[in-house]
Design a protein around this motif. Structure first.
Motif, PDB file in Angstrom:
ATOM      1  N   ASP A  91       0.833  -1.190   0.000  1.00 47.91           N
ATOM      2  CA  ASP A  91       0.000   0.000   0.000  1.00 47.91           C
ATOM      3  C   ASP A  91       0.878   1.254   0.000  1.00 47.91           C
ATOM      4  O   ASP A  91       1.783   1.386   0.820  1.00 47.91           O
ATOM      5  CB  ASP A  91      -0.895  -0.022   1.246  1.00 47.91           C
ATOM      6  N   LEU A  92       0.602   2.183  -0.911  1.00 50.89           N
ATOM      7  CA  LEU A  92       1.407   3.402  -1.014  1.00 50.89           C
ATOM      8  C   LEU A  92       1.393   4.233   0.264  1.00 50.89           C
ATOM      9  O   LEU A  92       2.329   4.989   0.516  1.00 50.89           O
ATOM     10  CB  LEU A  92       0.925   4.258  -2.185  1.00 50.89           C
ATOM     11  N   LEU A 144       4.480   4.388   2.685  1.00 43.73           N
ATOM     12  CA  LEU A 144       5.673   5.231   2.495  1.00 43.73           C
ATOM     13  C   LEU A 144       5.879   6.165   3.677  1.00 43.73           C
ATOM     14  O   LEU A 144       6.995   6.338   4.151  1.00 43.73           O
ATOM     15  CB  LEU A 144       5.549   6.066   1.210  1.00 43.73           C
ATOM     16  N   PRO A 201       0.795   9.515  -1.873  1.00 45.64           N
ATOM     17  CA  PRO A 201       0.288   8.431  -2.726  1.00 45.64           C
ATOM     18  C   PRO A 201      -0.455   8.956  -3.962  1.00 45.64           C
ATOM     19  O   PRO A 201      -0.330   8.394  -5.043  1.00 45.64           O
ATOM     20  CB  PRO A 201      -0.663   7.654  -1.796  1.00 45.64           C
ATOM     21  N   ASN A 239      -4.667   2.895  -3.039  1.00 48.18           N
ATOM     22  CA  ASN A 239      -3.217   2.934  -2.870  1.00 48.18           C
ATOM     23  C   ASN A 239      -2.528   1.607  -3.177  1.00 48.18           C
ATOM     24  O   ASN A 239      -1.331   1.484  -2.986  1.00 48.18           O
ATOM     25  CB  ASN A 239      -2.867   3.359  -1.443  1.00 48.18           C
ATOM     26  N   GLN A 240      -3.272   0.614  -3.607  1.00 50.99           N
ATOM     27  CA  GLN A 240      -2.692  -0.661  -4.004  1.00 50.99           C
ATOM     28  C   GLN A 240      -2.699  -0.736  -5.525  1.00 50.99           C
ATOM     29  O   GLN A 240      -3.757  -0.606  -6.143  1.00 50.99           O
ATOM     30  CB  GLN A 240      -3.475  -1.828  -3.399  1.00 50.99           C
ATOM     31  N   THR A 277       5.461  -0.972  -2.872  1.00 46.71           N
ATOM     32  CA  THR A 277       5.528   0.469  -2.635  1.00 46.71           C
ATOM     33  C   THR A 277       6.912   1.040  -2.951  1.00 46.71           C
ATOM     34  O   THR A 277       7.024   2.096  -3.574  1.00 46.71           O
ATOM     35  CB  THR A 277       5.155   0.767  -1.173  1.00 46.71           C
ATOM     36  N   HIS A 319       7.876   3.966  -5.708  1.00 48.21           N
ATOM     37  CA  HIS A 319       8.653   5.165  -5.404  1.00 48.21           C
ATOM     38  C   HIS A 319       9.871   5.278  -6.327  1.00 48.21           C
ATOM     39  O   HIS A 319      10.220   6.363  -6.785  1.00 48.21           O
ATOM     40  CB  HIS A 319       9.085   5.158  -3.932  1.00 48.21           C
TER      41      HIS A 319
END
Length: 162
Positions: free
Chosen positions: A33-34, A37, A54, A82-83, A116, A120
């Motif tokens: 999941d973002l 981060l 995200p 976010n996935q 994630t 990035h």
């Protein structure tokens, strides 16, 4: 520790020996999941990094949501925004994803979704920002050492170090 010998190197020395970047964005998470981060960010210097949100990552990777529901181990699962699934990446990003996954992440893991840390890294490529692979490798090794049944990644790099 390799073969009962402690190796103590600075991040710069580690990166120079391996001939990988040791400056730039520093972040590591094994999550999908973002939103993770923000929890994986070092808050103090020298490794503090101002991370994108995200929403920024999703917007700049230009994702197209292909499905909201998936079946994982016979259970229906709804994806959060976010996935990210690998098939949601645009074609030019898929090439970068494959290159990074094979050379940085190794051959293991789930190939159907975008980790994630990899999202990035792709964001940094788009913005032409440096990314510290040395920091990522050290954190990945620390994570593997903390898990008793995990394989230690980057055997080739560790052989060169030793």
């Amino acid at each position: 520790m390799i073969h009962h010998e402690f190796i103590t190197l600075s991040l710069a020395q580690f990166g120079q020996i391996l001939r990988i970047p040791y400056n730039g964005q520093t972040v590591f998470t094994n999550e999908w999941d973002l939103a993770s981060l923000a929890y994986s960010q070092d808050t103090e210097r020298p490794y503090h990094t101002d991370l994108p949100t995200p929403d920024d990552i999703r917007r700049f990777l230009q994702l197209e949501r292909v499905e909201l529901n998936r079946t994982i181990k016979s259970q229906n699962v709804t994806l959060t925004p976010n996935q990210i699934l690998t098939k949601e990446l645009r074609q030019d990003m898929k090439r970068w994803e494959e290159l990074i996954r094979e050379n940085v992440f190794g051959l293991g893991g789930h190939r159907d979704h975008l980790p994630t840390s990899l999202a990035h890294m792709l964001y940094c490529i788009i913005f032409e920002e440096q990314y510290s692979l040395a920091y990522f490798f050290v954190k990945q090794i620390e994570c593997a050492r903390a898990t008793p049944n995990a394989n230690l990644p980057y055997g080739m790099f560790l052989t060169r170090l030793f």
